[in-house]
Design an enzyme around this catalytic site. Structure first.
Site, PDB file in Angstrom:
ATOM      1  CE  LYS A  42      -4.542   1.248   0.190  1.00 34.25           C
ATOM      2  NZ  LYS A  42      -5.440   0.588  -0.297  1.00 34.25           N
ATOM      3  CG  ASP A  77      -7.413   3.301  -0.816  1.00 31.32           C
ATOM      4  OD1 ASP A  77      -7.888   2.253  -0.697  1.00 31.32           O
ATOM      5  OD2 ASP A  77      -7.306   4.387   0.065  1.00 31.32           O
TER       6      ASP A  77
HETATM    7  P1  NDP Z   1     -12.996   7.765  -2.918  1.00 31.28           P
HETATM    8  O1  NDP Z   1     -11.869   8.977  -2.838  1.00 31.28           O
HETATM    9  O2  NDP Z   1     -13.552   7.594  -4.146  1.00 31.28           O
HETATM   10  O3  NDP Z   1     -14.222   8.129  -1.954  1.00 31.28           O
HETATM   11  C1  NDP Z   1     -13.976   8.122  -0.467  1.00 31.28           C
HETATM   12  C2  NDP Z   1     -15.141   8.598   0.052  1.00 31.28           C
HETATM   13  O4  NDP Z   1     -15.201   8.615   1.323  1.00 31.28           O
HETATM   14  C3  NDP Z   1     -15.801  10.346  -0.300  1.00 31.28           C
HETATM   15  O5  NDP Z   1     -16.815  10.249  -0.256  1.00 31.28           O
HETATM   16  C4  NDP Z   1     -15.171  10.870   1.059  1.00 31.28           C
HETATM   17  O6  NDP Z   1     -15.570  12.123   1.370  1.00 31.28           O
HETATM   18  C5  NDP Z   1     -15.363   9.954   2.138  1.00 31.28           C
HETATM   19  N1  NDP Z   1     -14.327   9.846   3.150  1.00 31.28           N
HETATM   20  C6  NDP Z   1     -12.804   9.812   2.856  1.00 31.28           C
HETATM   21  N2  NDP Z   1     -12.398  10.044   4.336  1.00 31.28           N
HETATM   22  C7  NDP Z   1     -13.320  10.351   5.031  1.00 31.28           C
HETATM   23  C8  NDP Z   1     -13.370  10.620   6.440  1.00 31.28           C
HETATM   24  N3  NDP Z   1     -12.467  10.834   7.267  1.00 31.28           N
HETATM   25  N4  NDP Z   1     -14.593  10.765   6.896  1.00 31.28           N
HETATM   26  C9  NDP Z   1     -15.906  10.827   6.408  1.00 31.28           C
HETATM   27  N5  NDP Z   1     -15.776  10.351   4.961  1.00 31.28           N
HETATM   28  C10 NDP Z   1     -14.712  10.210   4.423  1.00 31.28           C
HETATM   29  O7  NDP Z   1     -12.276   6.324  -2.499  1.00 31.28           O
HETATM   30  P2  NDP Z   1     -12.849   5.071  -2.660  1.00 31.28           P
HETATM   31  O8  NDP Z   1     -14.187   4.849  -2.777  1.00 31.28           O
HETATM   32  O9  NDP Z   1     -11.796   4.527  -3.562  1.00 31.28           O
HETATM   33  O10 NDP Z   1     -12.476   4.503  -1.091  1.00 31.28           O
HETATM   34  C11 NDP Z   1     -13.435   4.351  -0.108  1.00 31.28           C
HETATM   35  C12 NDP Z   1     -12.975   3.029   0.739  1.00 31.28           C
HETATM   36  O11 NDP Z   1     -12.807   1.888   0.071  1.00 31.28           O
HETATM   37  C13 NDP Z   1     -11.664   3.285   1.413  1.00 31.28           C
HETATM   38  O12 NDP Z   1     -11.565   2.768   2.904  1.00 31.28           O
HETATM   39  C14 NDP Z   1     -10.601   2.310   0.595  1.00 31.28           C
HETATM   40  O13 NDP Z   1      -9.506   1.943   1.311  1.00 31.28           O
HETATM   41  C15 NDP Z   1     -11.503   1.074   0.071  1.00 31.28           C
HETATM   42  N6  NDP Z   1     -11.229   0.390  -0.911  1.00 31.28           N
HETATM   43  C16 NDP Z   1     -11.193   1.054  -2.080  1.00 31.28           C
HETATM   44  C17 NDP Z   1     -10.911   0.231  -3.175  1.00 31.28           C
HETATM   45  C18 NDP Z   1     -11.165   0.602  -4.690  1.00 31.28           C
HETATM   46  O14 NDP Z   1     -10.947  -0.063  -5.497  1.00 31.28           O
HETATM   47  N7  NDP Z   1     -11.309   2.065  -4.898  1.00 31.28           N
HETATM   48  C19 NDP Z   1     -10.624  -1.363  -3.107  1.00 31.28           C
HETATM   49  C20 NDP Z   1     -10.770  -1.689  -1.660  1.00 31.28           C
HETATM   50  C21 NDP Z   1     -10.976  -0.915  -0.677  1.00 31.28           C
HETATM   51  P3  NDP Z   1     -14.821  13.484   1.025  1.00 31.28           P
HETATM   52  O15 NDP Z   1     -14.610  13.772  -0.342  1.00 31.28           O
HETATM   53  O16 NDP Z   1     -15.410  14.626   1.982  1.00 31.28           O
HETATM   54  O17 NDP Z   1     -13.155  13.254   1.456  1.00 31.28           O
END
Ligand code: NDP
Length: 443
Positions: free
Chosen positions: A124, A164
């Site tokens: 990572k 991510d």
């Molecule tokens: P994105 O950046 O596309 O979206 C993240 C979302 O989560 C946004 O809506 C963001 O809001 C919100 N968010 C992030 N940090 C916080 C916080 N501290 N408090 C509240 N909301 C928060 O990321 P992904 O959708 O790719 O990833 C989301 C999760 O899924 C993560 O945990 C990631 O590790 C996991 N994941 C992702 C994979 C992938 O293929 N993309 C694979 C496996 C797991 P804001 O815009 O306000 O920050």
């Protein structure tokens, strides 16, 4: 050494890394009985070796803002374990990024990748750079500077990053472009690429779809489907967007989305034109979920998380530790009986305890969100064969992989008529990696 002594040693060696220690504790508690029962693992000291990353790279990332100011961020890559394949795991760009968070994510990734049944190790990386509010030019210059160091640690058979939080198609494009220029070669060194230059169909959808497929398999163990279920989703990024789409396809109704400023409750469901609006809002206009609430005249709960909303199924898809102990209790009290984690480690340990004690269907992230990395591995295969599978073929493969992950969890986690998916995922993921480490000797 007993479990407590082992954990004390890990804590002493990794002080000030709470997220990493949280993830180690959760895994080690599940696998300790297997470790004790298999003297060959103990003799090779597999556990002390598995909690130590093979390599950690930390580096300076200077970049120039549009107004000429020079900024510096910190870049990282944690190459955690390559026993069963090249390091594989996403890059996260978010101001909260630090070594503890990346070590926890890299550690989880080892077991998740092993569960996919595909040959990929765990890693990572990322940076404390915040892409929010930056221009395309600033994001590009940051990504290029990041790659000026990271490129020397990557390679299609060595380390293959993906996206991510904060790293999507745009960022992958800038980083891949820079890698290609420096190395003067076109190889599958990233996954999550755009379709017209080596990406896989369904990769953007894969994590969200997979999380819902895993929930579908859990529901099936109790003779249920998504039909007419009320579903609460957190986040509004990549994982959330496609989890929502798949729930809609399967006849469920998603009533919430969120971001770090609050959550939206839309009791009629986020579907059809409303889902299209969300896709445009987040991916094109890069706006906030509050605007969805204003557009469709539904309620926005500033500064709150969606877990107070009554539901049958919950899909946390935003970030780590986003369901605290009290919120887990509220979910169960309100009748939620299935939680499938799209995010990594979104539930705090006491919350997990609540889910297990109440015998709800609880799919931990390392099993439930493995569809993304599995499709990344399929992208790597397509790149090495220099070909691309059709949409249906990839989707079918993801469906099969999620089914197989579910089966492995049941095999190692069944306890009477209850399945402890945490235990199942940890043990199944561990066995393959530990056996490969044994085969390779002490390294
Ligand atoms: P994105 O950046 O596309 O979206 C993240 C979302 O989560 C946004 O809506 C963001 O809001 C919100 N968010 C992030 N940090 C916080 C916080 N501290 N408090 C509240 N909301 C928060 O990321 P992904 O959708 O790719 O990833 C989301 C999760 O899924 C993560 O945990 C990631 O590790 C996991 N994941 C992702 C994979 C992938 O293929 N993309 C694979 C496996 C797991 P804001 O815009 O306000 O920050």
């Amino acid at each position: 050494m007993n479990l407590q002594e082992f954990m004390q040693k890990v804590k002493a060696n990794n002080a000030n890394e709470p997220e990493f220690l949280q993830s180690v504790e959760e895994v080690i508690e599940s696998i300790w009985p297997v470790y004790e029962a298999n003297p060959q693992f103990k003799q090779a000291n597999i556990l002390e070796r598995i909690v130590e990353p093979e390599r950690v790279v930390m580096f300076r990332v200077p970049w120039v803002a549009d107004n000429g100011d020079v900024h510096v961020n910190r870049g990282y890559r944690v190459e955690f374990n390559s026993a069963i394949g090249p390091y594989k795991g996403g890059l996260r760009f978010h101001p909260s990024v630090n070594l503890s968070i990346l070590k926890f994510l890299g550690f989880e990734q080892i077991f998740k990748n092993s569960l996919t049944t595909l040959p990929i190790g765990g890693g990572k990386g990322g940076s404390d750079f915040n892409p929010r509010g930056k221009s395309d030019g600033e994001v590009m210059r940051f990504c290029q500077s990041f790659m000026l160091e990271l490129f020397r640690h990557l390679g299609p058979n060595t380390d293959v990053p993906a996206g991510d939080i904060g790293v999507g198609k745009r960022e992958i494009g800038y980083m891949f472009g820079m890698y290609k220029k420096i190395k003067n070669e076109f190889t599958g060194v990233f996954t999550g690429k755009s379709l017209n230059w080596g990406g896989s169909l369904i990769r953007p959808e894969a994590t969200g779809y997979g999380t819902v497929y895993f929930a579908e398999d859990m529901l099936a163990t109790r003779g249920m489907t998504f039909e007419d279920k009320t579903v609460v989703v957190s986040g509004s990024g990549n994982v959330s967007q496609f989890a929502i789409e798949k729930v809609n396809d399967l006849g469920g109704k998603v009533v919430t989305i969120s971001d770090s400023e609050g959550f939206v409750h839309d009791p009629d469901g986020i579907k059809g034109d409303k889902w299209e609006y969300l896709m445009d809002l987040k991916n094109v206009r890069r706006g906030r979920v509050k605007e969805y609430a204003e557009e469709f005249k539904v309620k926005f709960y500033a500064g709150q998380r969606p877990w107070i909303t009554k539901c049958d199924v919950a899909l946390p898809c935003a970030t780590q530790n986003e369901i605290d102990a009290k919120e887990a209790e509220t979910l169960v009290k309100n009748g939620c009986f299935c939680i499938s984690e799209g995010a990594n480690m979104p539930t705090v340990p006491d919350g997990v305890k609540t889910f297990l004690e109440n015998k709800v269907l609880y799919g931990p992230g390392k099993a439930a969100n493995a569809g993304g990395v599995a499709t990344s591995a399929l992208e790597m295969t397509q790149n090495s064969m220099r070909m691309g599978w059709h949409r249906e073929e990839v989707d079918e493969k993801i469906r099969d992989i999620m089914k197989s992950i579910h089966e492995q969890c049941v095999m190692y986690g069944a306890d009477g008529d209850f399945v402890n998916y945490v235990k199942g995922a940890n043990i199944a993921g561990y066995m393959k990696v530990a056996e490969a480490m044994l085969d390779h000797g002490v390294l």
